[in-house]
Design a protein around this motif. Structure first.
Motif, short mmCIF file in Angstrom:
data_model
loop_
_atom_site.label_atom_id
_atom_site.label_comp_id
_atom_site.label_asym_id
_atom_site.label_seq_id
_atom_site.Cartn_x
_atom_site.Cartn_y
_atom_site.Cartn_z
N SER A 251 61.17 116.45 55.31
CA SER A 251 61.98 115.92 56.30
C SER A 251 63.39 115.46 55.80
O SER A 251 63.48 114.97 54.80
CB SER A 251 61.14 114.48 56.65
OG SER A 251 59.88 114.81 57.32
N ARG A 252 64.08 115.51 56.69
CA ARG A 252 65.61 115.12 56.54
C ARG A 252 66.30 114.58 57.72
O ARG A 252 66.02 114.93 58.75
CB ARG A 252 66.39 116.49 55.96
CG ARG A 252 65.95 117.13 54.89
CD ARG A 252 67.16 118.27 54.84
NE ARG A 252 66.79 118.88 53.26
CZ ARG A 252 67.19 118.43 52.14
NH1 ARG A 252 68.18 117.40 52.30
NH2 ARG A 252 67.17 118.73 50.94
N LYS A 253 67.33 113.87 57.21
CA LYS A 253 68.14 113.33 58.46
C LYS A 253 69.10 114.04 58.85
O LYS A 253 69.94 114.71 58.00
CB LYS A 253 68.79 111.90 58.08
CG LYS A 253 67.62 110.58 58.30
CD LYS A 253 68.39 109.43 58.00
CE LYS A 253 67.44 108.29 58.33
NZ LYS A 253 68.12 106.94 57.99
N ASP A 254 69.48 114.42 60.39
CA ASP A 254 70.71 115.32 60.63
C ASP A 254 72.00 114.41 60.54
O ASP A 254 71.91 113.22 60.22
CB ASP A 254 70.45 116.04 61.63
CG ASP A 254 70.31 115.12 62.94
OD1 ASP A 254 70.61 113.78 62.69
OD2 ASP A 254 69.70 115.78 64.04
N LYS A 255 72.97 114.87 60.69
CA LYS A 255 74.27 114.43 60.86
C LYS A 255 74.39 113.13 61.91
O LYS A 255 75.15 112.17 61.71
CB LYS A 255 75.64 115.22 61.30
CG LYS A 255 75.52 115.93 62.40
CD LYS A 255 76.45 116.91 62.66
CE LYS A 255 76.42 117.73 63.94
NZ LYS A 255 77.74 118.70 64.01
N ASN A 256 73.34 113.21 63.04
CA ASN A 256 73.36 112.03 63.92
C ASN A 256 72.63 110.93 63.56
O ASN A 256 71.88 110.08 64.25
CB ASN A 256 72.99 112.65 65.32
CG ASN A 256 73.77 113.49 65.78
OD1 ASN A 256 75.29 113.41 65.68
ND2 ASN A 256 73.45 114.59 66.28
N GLY A 257 71.71 111.11 62.58
CA GLY A 257 70.64 110.26 61.79
C GLY A 257 69.35 110.44 62.29
O GLY A 257 68.46 109.47 61.96
N LYS A 258 69.00 111.64 63.32
CA LYS A 258 67.59 111.67 63.64
C LYS A 258 66.96 112.55 62.57
O LYS A 258 67.31 113.75 61.96
CB LYS A 258 67.88 112.58 64.82
CG LYS A 258 66.30 112.94 65.46
CD LYS A 258 66.53 113.54 66.79
CE LYS A 258 65.36 113.63 67.35
NZ LYS A 258 65.22 114.40 68.53
N TRP A 259 65.52 112.34 62.20
CA TRP A 259 64.86 112.90 61.28
C TRP A 259 64.30 114.28 61.77
O TRP A 259 64.11 114.57 62.96
CB TRP A 259 63.63 112.01 60.99
CG TRP A 259 63.95 110.96 60.18
CD1 TRP A 259 64.11 109.80 60.47
CD2 TRP A 259 63.93 110.97 58.66
NE1 TRP A 259 64.30 109.01 59.40
CE2 TRP A 259 64.22 109.61 58.19
CE3 TRP A 259 63.96 112.05 57.74
CZ2 TRP A 259 64.47 109.53 56.91
CZ3 TRP A 259 64.41 111.57 56.28
CH2 TRP A 259 64.52 110.41 55.96
N ARG A 260 64.38 115.35 61.07
CA ARG A 260 64.07 116.56 61.43
C ARG A 260 62.83 117.09 60.59
O ARG A 260 63.30 116.96 59.07
CB ARG A 260 65.41 117.51 61.40
CG ARG A 260 66.52 117.18 62.31
CD ARG A 260 65.95 117.59 63.75
NE ARG A 260 67.13 117.35 64.67
CZ ARG A 260 67.12 117.31 65.89
NH1 ARG A 260 66.10 117.64 66.57
NH2 ARG A 260 67.94 116.90 66.45
N ASN B 81 67.12 115.54 47.79
CA ASN B 81 68.01 114.53 48.44
C ASN B 81 68.92 114.17 47.27
O ASN B 81 68.92 114.70 46.26
CB ASN B 81 67.27 113.53 48.95
CG ASN B 81 66.29 112.80 47.97
OD1 ASN B 81 66.65 112.88 46.83
ND2 ASN B 81 65.36 112.03 48.38
#
Length: 78
Positions: free
Chosen positions: A10-19, A44
């Motif tokens: 899981s990672r946060k995208d540039k908009n702060g949403k988890w992907r 990370n």
């Protein structure tokens, strides 16, 4: 216990949403859990790479993929 798990990072995208990205699978065998990776996780900012195991999602016939329409609809036989 299920017979297979999805290995996911899981990672946060540039908009702060988890992907979530599926990078492999895990299988319980002989009291252990074997993990098979199809891709290597990127660490990370702290140098850690966390892998989470989830029960697999049910597959449906409508997977959301739009079939490609071939633009070459001519009468040339092959």
């Amino acid at each position: 216990m299920t017979d297979r798990y999805d290995a996911v990072i899981s990672r946060k995208d540039k908009n702060g949403k988890w992907r979530n990205t599926k990078i492999g699978a895990a299988f319980p065998k002989d009291g252990r859990i074997n993990i098979v990776l199809d891709a290597l996780p990127m660490p990370n900012a702290e140098g850690q790479a966390w892998i989470t195991l989830f029960p697999p999602k049910e597959k449906t016939e409508d997977d959301g993929v739009t079939p490609r329409k071939d633009s070459m609809d001519d009468e040339i036989p092959f």
